[in-house]
Design a protein around this motif. Structure first.
Motif, short mmCIF file in Angstrom:
data_model
loop_
_atom_site.label_atom_id
_atom_site.label_comp_id
_atom_site.label_asym_id
_atom_site.label_seq_id
_atom_site.Cartn_x
_atom_site.Cartn_y
_atom_site.Cartn_z
N CYS A 1 0.83 -1.20 0.00
CA CYS A 1 0.00 0.00 0.00
C CYS A 1 0.87 1.25 0.00
O CYS A 1 1.92 1.30 0.61
CB CYS A 1 -0.93 0.02 1.22
N ASP A 2 0.36 2.28 -0.67
CA ASP A 2 1.07 3.56 -0.72
C ASP A 2 0.63 4.51 0.37
O ASP A 2 1.28 5.51 0.63
CB ASP A 2 0.83 4.24 -2.08
N MET A 3 -0.51 4.20 0.97
CA MET A 3 -1.02 5.13 1.98
C MET A 3 -1.82 4.43 3.06
O MET A 3 -2.58 3.52 2.78
CB MET A 3 -1.90 6.22 1.34
N PHE A 4 -1.58 4.88 4.28
CA PHE A 4 -2.48 4.57 5.39
C PHE A 4 -3.03 5.89 5.89
O PHE A 4 -2.28 6.84 6.11
CB PHE A 4 -1.75 3.86 6.53
N ILE A 5 -4.33 5.95 6.08
CA ILE A 5 -4.92 7.17 6.64
C ILE A 5 -5.92 6.76 7.71
O ILE A 5 -6.78 5.91 7.48
CB ILE A 5 -5.55 8.04 5.53
N GLY A 6 -5.74 7.32 8.90
CA GLY A 6 -6.62 6.91 9.99
C GLY A 6 -6.63 7.93 11.10
O GLY A 6 -5.85 8.88 11.11
N SER A 7 -7.53 7.70 12.05
CA SER A 7 -7.69 8.63 13.16
C SER A 7 -6.87 8.20 14.35
O SER A 7 -6.44 7.06 14.44
CB SER A 7 -9.16 8.68 13.59
N THR A 8 -6.67 9.12 15.26
CA THR A 8 -6.01 8.79 16.51
C THR A 8 -6.64 9.63 17.60
O THR A 8 -7.57 10.40 17.34
CB THR A 8 -4.49 9.04 16.40
N LEU A 9 -6.17 9.46 18.83
CA LEU A 9 -6.75 10.23 19.93
C LEU A 9 -5.85 11.37 20.39
O LEU A 9 -6.31 12.43 20.76
CB LEU A 9 -7.03 9.32 21.13
N GLN A 10 -4.53 11.11 20.37
CA GLN A 10 -3.57 12.10 20.89
C GLN A 10 -2.35 12.17 19.99
O GLN A 10 -1.86 11.15 19.52
CB GLN A 10 -3.09 11.68 22.29
N ILE A 11 -1.86 13.39 19.79
CA ILE A 11 -0.62 13.58 19.04
C ILE A 11 0.25 14.53 19.84
O ILE A 11 -0.24 15.54 20.37
CB ILE A 11 -0.91 14.18 17.64
N ASP A 12 1.54 14.21 19.95
CA ASP A 12 2.42 15.12 20.66
C ASP A 12 3.19 16.01 19.68
O ASP A 12 2.94 15.97 18.46
CB ASP A 12 3.35 14.36 21.63
N LEU A 13 4.11 16.78 20.19
CA LEU A 13 4.77 17.80 19.36
C LEU A 13 5.76 17.21 18.37
O LEU A 13 6.26 17.91 17.49
CB LEU A 13 5.48 18.82 20.26
N ALA A 14 6.06 15.92 18.51
CA ALA A 14 6.93 15.27 17.54
C ALA A 14 6.13 14.42 16.56
O ALA A 14 6.70 13.73 15.72
CB ALA A 14 7.96 14.40 18.26
#
Lengths: 242, 309, 547, 104
Positions: C342-355
């Motif tokens: 696959c060329d792409m994965f796209i999905g949701s998450t709950l938390q993202i940090d500054l990195a």
């Protein structure tokens, strides 16, 4: 208070009321001046089922068909509407509405309608029975309600204690005769000491062609804005036509 | 590309009460009474730390439908479940009383359109809400007694539950879509009180078989079945105001007969497909799943119209 | 002289002990627990088949009934720990150690059990990683699996929900383990042989069909305007930009919105046939409109989805089906496809940090990973090229040198505020606090920042491929973090400079008008619409109906 | 419930002649905004009643960005909020001024 005790105190001159199917009763009573009163009732705190509603409505339709415009006294001790899948499937809303409609039709057709609540009535059953009559009287010990406080607590997600505390400051949601009377639902509450016979005869003579419960609620301070809002809407209605 | 059966025009179910009114009436004819800028709001929600709405979730006014004047009442099901409360109820009652008073005068209307979208009584204002339902019933029957039909339109997210179910059945004519639901006690409340064996509220197919639009119209609990778009509701509202039964002793005697027959015919059934089988439907199990066109065809074959409401 | 056949001998002993409870391979449901007592020994590694979809639930309840005095200290090695019975094994002391991938509904219970020391945690894996370890150091002694039906020789039809079964059985059966299958029915002849009978030791006809969770059904009725806006941004800023043809979608509502916009907004952008033609994807009902509109060439599935079987059987050009006509899913194969093809994965998450590290762990929940870290990682072993892969690689490298290799597009979609106005952007992931509390050596991170290429929020796109240092990454993330504390603390000048460089792209930079983002754009606005699109072939589970 | 008022100055009065408009519904995660052309010149007043406590700084930032973007001078915005996220708030504000601008 049993229905018989109640009838004897209401109509000491005589009554002939028989138990019908499904905790209903129907019959006639005599006022002190000899005039007749039609009696229809539900007893023993029976949850209001389609069967009960249709039985009561049938009795009232026969009274109206009689054409004599006899006053009708409804003796009410029910519960809430019966809560079953089967009843809802069969259209319980139509049965309750039919009963309310028939009681209202009796009033519009010249029958004086008075409900005497001597037990419980709740939620949709309250609307279809006691509240459908032109006038509602409660007897001490009666327990009208929309929903009990624990259920309100569950739906509103408020702790019961908080709800009980709030109920001390406003009659707007708590169950019971006093808060409901304050909002205008109940005309009079009769206590053990009252002469029921005198009282009912007085109430039966009151003019009741229009619904004045919101005025009553305003006077008693339990529903401070309903009446004025309704009046404002009515006043604007004509203006909006032009 | 997109199948024709998928409604692309505004959907009744998804529209707000205001948008339903706009779609229902002739363009630019709606005149709101006590609109949002008047700020006639619930005085009680503050006690519960809840935000009020400028219209308390009920929009009332008048306008025209196919050039004829109508009064209109719309509940906003997304605000507090479209509930009957002191202010929202008083707006309904005030309008209905004004309609009765204006009957036969130049201000009179040809019909009242009642757009129900309600869970019933607002429990934070339970007593005021309960009385509002009772006053609505009485005022509504007054309108009917004055010879003006009241048309109920049911197809919103909140359905017509509790006192809303009773008010619906007091109307002269009930229009409903597939998503519409009419009931007194909601499935969740029955489940809470009587257990999931009595009514599993998460079984939504069951919920709709018991309370949904198709079941109601097949049983006679609703009179017109429409597709879920606003335009279909408009067409049905315009049609039905001319064919509504009067509120008379004869009508009530006929309703008594109709409802007694229903009890004796189907009182022992547990689910609606049993009723439909007994009523002679060829394939009762398929009723919920056929598309709207097929269902409408089935209805027109059976002619279940009645004048007893 | 060393005995080289101890495992075979041990297996034979257990089979002999179990024989009285079986009629050939067939075990009556009432005898299942007794049979398990003879086959399983304390300290065994046991796979009690369960993933995010299907469950060997009857065998799980049987195992939970054994006496912990007889059987204890089991080491549970399975992808999904989602049934209450799974937790009971630990609570009752039947099991002690756990290696798993996904916990879903039991995420709170697992966190509590870990905290109370009821579970000795090996590791939280991605699916493919756990499967790999079945063949190296976590080979099950006993596998308890689920199938649709079996014949008396043990030939098994696992049907549309084949999922993990072949992988589990292969590892167990060929290493002298015992394989027990619960089936919905024992039949004379199975529709097709998914697992040959010589790999199956016992079959039990369960009193009710095995449970399947409709995990991938998203009700179009619940898609919000914000999610539609994010989907428009993604379609215009990523799909139209990189033209990924082969991809995987996560299970969130934002990607469901993309699926529902393909036949409408995607069509308007002229993307049909240009993007999203080949998929590694569960049978998402929300993809039906795109399939019916001719967007999709083919789909391979990890598992099945409740209600989709009839539709997929009628679309064999799109889905992998057996000669019997029903879907064949396979989690291991599909995870591999997601990783390498696959060329792409796209999905949701709950938390993202500054990195750009992302996590679905909250302070009191360990939901596990499932397949996301695998789908959402760049496969360094990949050697074939595609336009999308090369374009991403060139952006990352800052040019097109002779040895610039490609990058998988790993796109995280997240609304700046989650449930209860909880900010999705944080200075530190909650999973670090959890790891400290539970003394975990590695904090559970769903996707590490160095694998993430884009972050999409309702504020726009942050393209991390174009970031040249950690400060770029931080400001790019702050720049799309909206009104969260992380977003409000952005350096406005730096964010504006990143926007000039195209690292940050706002809706207006992409020509997306937020006022046009509304539900009328969806090809289906309800589950009922999906049924209509499928020509009545999709039959959704009852809990999703409103008719 | 938390209530507060935010005042701002816009670059210019909002175009159009509409006197008042309402957008949105007080549903969970949503809000209603009543717009009235009742302020002078470039003044903007935003009255907020919200069920979510502790987000005043966010509201101020949202309003500041909105006023820069739209310049809704002369308008009072009265808001009943039931936990809407900032993007929803911005969207409703934009929808509101568009409605007010285009109304007869």
């Amino acid at each position: 208070m049993t229905p018989v005790e109640l009838l004897t105190r209401l109509f000491p001159s005589g009554h002939e009321v028989v138990a019908g199917p499904f905790n209903t009763l129907a019959g006639r009573a005599i006022l002190t001046d000899g005039a007749a009163v039609e009696i229809v009732g539900v007893t023993d705190g029976a949850p209001l089922s389609p069967e009960i509603a249709i039985e009561l409505a049938g009795s009232i339709i026969r009274i109206v068909q009689d054409g004599k415009k006899t006053p009708i006294v409804l003796l009410i001790d029910t519960a809430s509407q019966r809560m079953t899948r089967r009843d809802e499937m069969l259209g319980l809303n139509e049965y309750l509405a039919h009963l309310a409609k028939v009681v209202t039709l009796a009033g519009l057709s010249g029958h004086r309608t008075v409900a005497v609540l001597y037990g419980a009535a709740a939620a949709g059953a309250f609307i279809a029975t006691a509240l459908a009559a032109q006038t509602l009287i409660t007897i001490d010990g009666a327990h009208p309600s929309v929903m009990d406080l624990p259920s309100i607590a569950r739906v509103t997600k408020l702790p019961l204690e908080i709800l009980e505390k709030k109920a001390e400051t406003t009659p707007i949601f708590a169950p019971g005769v006093t808060p409901l009377a304050a909002t205008g639902a109940v005309l009079e509450n009769w206590t053990e000491a009252d002469n029921f016979s005198d009282r009912i005869e007085t109430v039966l003579t009151l003019e009741a062609s229009s619904d004045t419960r919101d005025t009553l609620g305003e006077e008693r301070g339990g529903r401070k804005v309903a009446h004025s809002v309704a009046l404002r809407v009515a006043a604007e209605f004509g203006k909006a036509a032009r | 590309m997109i199948p024709e059966e998928i409604v692309r025009s505004p959907s009744w179910y998804e529209s707000s009460a205001r948008n339903r009114i706009t779609g229902l009436l002739d363009a630019e004819t709606f005149r709101e009474i006590l609109g949002p800028a008047e700020r006639v709001m619930s005085p009680h929600l503050e006690l519960f730390d809840l935000p009020p709405a400028f219209d308390d979730g009920v929009i009332v006014g008048r306008g025209q439908l196919d050039g004829k004047p109508v009064a209109i009442i719309a509940q906003e099901g997304q605000f507090m479940g479209g509930t009957f409360a002191e202010v929202s109820g008083a707006k309904i009652v005030g309008l209905l009383r004004a309609v009765t008073a204006s009957a036969g005068t130049p201000d009179g209307v040809s019909a009242v359109l009642l757009l129900l979208d309600t869970g019933g009584v607002r429990l934070q204002e339970a007593n005021a809400g309960e009385l509002a339902v009772s006053e609505t019933v009485r005022a509504l029957l007054g309108v009917r007694a004055a010879g003006i039909p009241v048309v109920a339109l049911v197809g919103g997210r909140a359905g017509a539950f509790g006192g809303g179910g009773i008010v619906t059945a007091c109307c002269s004519h009930v229009v409903i879509s597939e998503q519409g639901r009419i009931s007194v006690t909601g499935p969740e409340v029955i489940e809470t009180n009587k257990g999931a064996e009595e009514f599993d509220s998460r079984d939504r197919a069951l919920v709709w078989r018991i309370t949904g639009g198709r079941s109601r119209v097949l049983l006679g609990g609703a009179d017109s079945y429409v597709k879920g778009d606003v335009a279909s509701f408009r067409a049905a509202a315009a049609r039905s105001r001319n064919a509504a039964p009067p509120f008379t002793l004869e009508t009530m005697a006929a309703e008594q007969d109709r409802l007694e027959k229903r009890l004796s015919s189907y009182g022992d059934c547990r689910d609606t497909p049993e009723i439909w089988a007994r009523a002679g439907l060829a394939d009762p199990a398929s009723v919920p799943d056929i598309d709207d066109d097929a269902f409408l065809a089935l209805l027109s074959e059976r002619e279940i119209k009645h004048d007893a409401r | 002289m060393r005995d080289w056949t101890r495992q075979k001998t041990e297996r034979a002993t257990r089979m002999d002990a179990a024989a009285p409870f079986a009629d050939g391979k067939v075990v009556a449901a009432d005898n299942a627990t007794d049979m398990l007592r003879r086959v399983i020994k304390s300290g065994d590694r046991v796979c009690l088949e369960g993933d995010n979809q299907k469950q060997a639930d009857f065998l799980a309840s049987c195992l939970a009934q054994v006496d912990p005095a007889d059987i204890h200290d089991l080491h549970i090695v399975q992808s999904g720990l989602v049934l209450p019975e799974h937790l009971d094994l630990f609570r009752l002391g039947i099991a002690k150690k756990l290696d798993f991938s996904y916990s879903g509904p039991q995420s709170g219970a697992i966190a509590r059990a870990l905290d109370q020391g009821k579970i000795e945690l090996g590791a939280i894996h991605t699916y493919i990683e756990l499967f790999a370890r079945y063949y190296v150091d976590l080979t099950p002694n006993v596998a308890l699996i689920a199938g649709v039906c079996a014949d008396r020789d043990g030939n098994l039809y696992t049907g549309p929900n084949t999922e993990d079964t072949p992988t589990i059985v292969e590892a167990t059966a060929y290493k002298s383990g015992v394989v027990i299958a619960q089936v919905n029915k024992i039949v004379d002849k199975v529709p097709r042989v998914d697992i040959p009978g010589d790999q199956i030791d016992f079959v039990v006809e369960a009193p009710r069909p095995f449970y399947v969770e409709p995990l991938f059904t998203r009700d179009p009725g619940a898609v919000t305007d914000s999610q539609i806006l994010m989907a428009m941004i993604a379609l215009k800023g990523i799909y139209a930009e990189y033209r990924p043809k082969r991809l995987n979608h996560g299970i969130g509502f934002a990607t469901a919105a993309i699926e529902l916009l393909l036949p409408t907004y995607g069509e308007k952008l002229g993307l049909r046939g240009e993007v999203a033609t080949h998929w590694a994807l569960n049978p998402h009902p929300t993809l039906i409109p795109a399939i019916e509109s001719g967007w999709v060439e083919q789909i391979h599935c990890f598992g099945s989805e409740v209600g989709m079987d009839r539709y997929m059987s009628a679309r064999p050009d799109v889905y992998f089906t057996g000669k019997d006509g029903t879907l064949r899913s396979n989690r291991l194969m599909c995870q591999n496809a997601g990783l390498y093809a696959c060329d792409m994965f796209i999905g949701s998450t709950l938390q993202i940090d500054l990195a750009g590290n992302s996590s679905t762990v909250t302070p009191d929940r360990i939901a596990g990973f499932g397949g996301a870290p695998n789908m959402g990682s760049d496969a360094h072993g990949r050697r074939h090229v595609s336009d999308a892969w090369l374009k991403a690689g060139r952006e990352a490298a800052g040019g097109a040198g002779p040895l610039v290799r490609g990058r998988k597009l790993v796109v995280q979609m997240v609304e700046t505020f989650g449930e209860g106005m909880k900010p999705a952007f944080v200075e530190e992931l909650d999973s670090l606090a959890l790891a400290r509390k539970l003394n975990m050596e590695l904090a559970p991170v769903m996707i590490f920042g160095d694998d993430v290429t884009h972050i999409v929020t309702e504020e726009g796109i942050a393209n991390l491929l174009l970031c040249r240092n950690a400060d770029d990454v931080e400001q790019a993330i702050r720049g799309v973090a909206g009104y969260t504390p992380v977003g409000m603390a952005r350096d406005r000048a730096k964010v504006e400079a990143l926007r000039q460089r195209g690292v940050i792209r706002r809706p207006e930079d992409l020509g997306v008008d937020p006022m046009e983002a509304n539900r009328n754009l969806l090809a289906a606005r309800s589950i009922r619409d999906l049924v209509t699109w499928s020509d009545g072939l999709y039959s959704p589970p009852s809990k999703f109906r409103n008719w | 419930m938390e209530t507060f008022t935010i005042r701002a100055r816009a670059r210019a009065p909002l175009p159009g002649t509409g006197r008042q408009a309402i957008v949105g519904v007080v549903a969970s995660g949503n809000l209603e905004i009543l717009l009235e052309r009742s302020e002078t010149d470039n003044d903007v007043v935003v009255d907020v009643a919200t069920s979510a406590r502790g987000f005043r700084a966010v509201w101020e930032a949202v309003v500041a960005d909105f006023v820069t973007r739209s310049s809704p001078g002369g308008v009072r915005f009265s808001i009943h909020d039931n936990g809407a996220r900032p993007d929803t708030v911005t969207l409703r504000l934009l929808q509101g001024v568009k409605l007010l601008e285009t109304q007869p």
